[in-house]
Design an enzyme around this catalytic site. Sequence first.
Site, PDB file in Angstrom:
ATOM      1  N   HIS A 112      47.948 -54.684 -31.895  1.00  0.00           N
ATOM      2  CA  HIS A 112      48.580 -53.711 -32.620  1.00  0.00           C
ATOM      3  C   HIS A 112      49.211 -54.185 -34.175  1.00  0.00           C
ATOM      4  O   HIS A 112      49.482 -53.542 -35.277  1.00  0.00           O
ATOM      5  CB  HIS A 112      49.420 -52.805 -31.957  1.00  0.00           C
ATOM      6  CG  HIS A 112      49.322 -51.403 -32.241  1.00  0.00           C
ATOM      7  ND1 HIS A 112      48.707 -51.012 -33.510  1.00  0.00           N
ATOM      8  CD2 HIS A 112      49.888 -50.338 -31.813  1.00  0.00           C
ATOM      9  CE1 HIS A 112      48.800 -49.657 -33.739  1.00  0.00           C
ATOM     10  NE2 HIS A 112      49.460 -49.258 -32.662  1.00  0.00           N
ATOM     11  N   ASP A 149      45.034 -51.227 -36.333  1.00  0.00           N
ATOM     12  CA  ASP A 149      45.638 -49.662 -35.927  1.00  0.00           C
ATOM     13  C   ASP A 149      44.908 -48.830 -34.826  1.00  0.00           C
ATOM     14  O   ASP A 149      43.629 -49.273 -34.722  1.00  0.00           O
ATOM     15  CB  ASP A 149      45.443 -48.744 -37.498  1.00  0.00           C
ATOM     16  CG  ASP A 149      46.593 -49.436 -38.407  1.00  0.00           C
ATOM     17  OD1 ASP A 149      47.697 -49.983 -37.758  1.00  0.00           O
ATOM     18  OD2 ASP A 149      46.457 -49.259 -39.449  1.00  0.00           O
TER      19      ASP A 149
END
Length: 437
Positions: free
Chosen positions: A410, A414
Site C-alpha cells: 500500500h 492504491d
Amino acid sequence: MPTDVVMPQMGESIFEGTITKWLKKAGDAVEKDEPLFEISTDKVDAEIPSPISGILTEIKTPEGATVEINTIVAVIGGSASENASGTAADTAQSAPATKSTASPAASDSRMAAVPQVQSKQKAPTQRVAQTPQAIGELTRSSPLVRRIAREHNIDLAHVAGTGSNGRISKDDILNYIASPANAASSARVSERSAPSQVAQVVSASEIVPLTRMRAIIAQRMVESKQISPHVHTVYKVDMTRIVQLRAEQKDAFETRHAVKLTYMPFIATAVIAALKKFPIVNASLVENYIHYHANINLGIAVALDWGLIVPVVRQAEQLSFVDLGRTINDLAARARTKKLTPEEVGGSTITLTNSGVFGDIFSTPIINQPESAILCISGLHKEPAVLTDSAGIDTIAIRSMQHFTLGFDHRLIDGADACQCMLTLKRTLENWDQEIV
C-alpha cells in the site's frame, strides 16, 4: 594426482553455499558429470556434478555445513592410503563447517558446475567473527546484506564480519539487528558447524534444525511484513469458459506442442494484460523512487517437499500463449529436480502462487520482496451462480468459480489501481477471446 572439489559460485551475488546432501560416500567410484552432492544457496537448490571420473577419497565438509565459494569440500583421486583414515561418516562427524581463505573475487562468477581445481591451499579454518571494519574502510558484503542494512539504518562499518577478510554475511547483519550492543565484541563460531548435534528429542517432541531453504524463507517472510504494509483484495472469477475451452483443446494441444495444457498459461496471459494497463502493480519501490520495470517477469511459486522456490518467466509479455505454457511447465519440472540455475530464480517483478492445487478457497500471501504485489490462485470449484441475460432475466446455473487474491504494497499501490487491475484480469478470463495455437 588428486583433484579438489570446491564449492561453486552459483551466481554473481552468491558467496557461500550449504551442503544439504552427499550423494556419494568416501571410497565410492564416481563418473565425470555424475551428481556428487546437493547444495542450497540464497537463490537456488542444485545438484553439483563430479568434475572428473575417479574415486571419492575424502569428504572434507559434512552435510549441513555452510562454506564460502572455492572452499575445498572433497577430494577425488590420490593414493589409496589417503582414503584409509576413515569413512564418509567419520569425516562428516569430525569436519567443521568452514570458510575458505580464497577471495570470492578470484572465482569465475559464471561457474555453473564444479571446476577441476588443483589447489595447494591449507585446510580452511573455522569461521570466527573478526572485529568491525574501521570507519571509512571498505566493507565487504553482498547486495542482500547492504539492502538489509539500509532498511534498518545500520552502518555496516560497525558490524563484525565472520566471512573471509571480514566479509559480512546475512547471519552477521541479522544477529547485529537482534543484539546490536553485543555484536561488536562477540566472537561467533557458526552454529551450523555441528548439525548432527542440534537435532534431539526432548520429551515427546522432536527438535530439528531449520534447513537452509527453510531459514531463508522464514527470514524473507518476516522482512517482507516489516517492509510492506500489506493489503489484499479478493475477486471471484467465473472460469467456466476457460474450463470448457481447455477440455475441448487439451488433447490436440498436447499432440501439437508436446506440452500439457494447464490453466496457468490462461491466467498468466490475463495477468500480463492487466499489468500492461496498470504498470504500477508491476513496479517496485526503491529508496523512495518508483521503479517501473521494462518487462513483466512472472515468478511462479513451486511447492517442493523441502520448501518453496520461485522460478521466473522472463519477459513474459513477449511470449506467445504456447511459449508461456511451455516455459511454466519446464521451470516447474526442473525446480522439482533441482536443475534450475541462479539466473532462473531471481529478478521477478510479480509472483503468482497457486494454492488452488491443494483445494483452498482463498489465501492472503506475503509479498516477495522487492516486488509490490503477489497474486494467489485458489481452488477451482463448481457452485451455483445467478446469471442475468440481456433481457434482465435471472437464472441459476452450475458454474466453475475460482477466487483470485491480490496482495499489494500500500506504500506504492492504491486500492483503486489494485481493484481495476483485478477487474481487467477477471474480464479477460471470463470473456476469453484469444486463440490457442
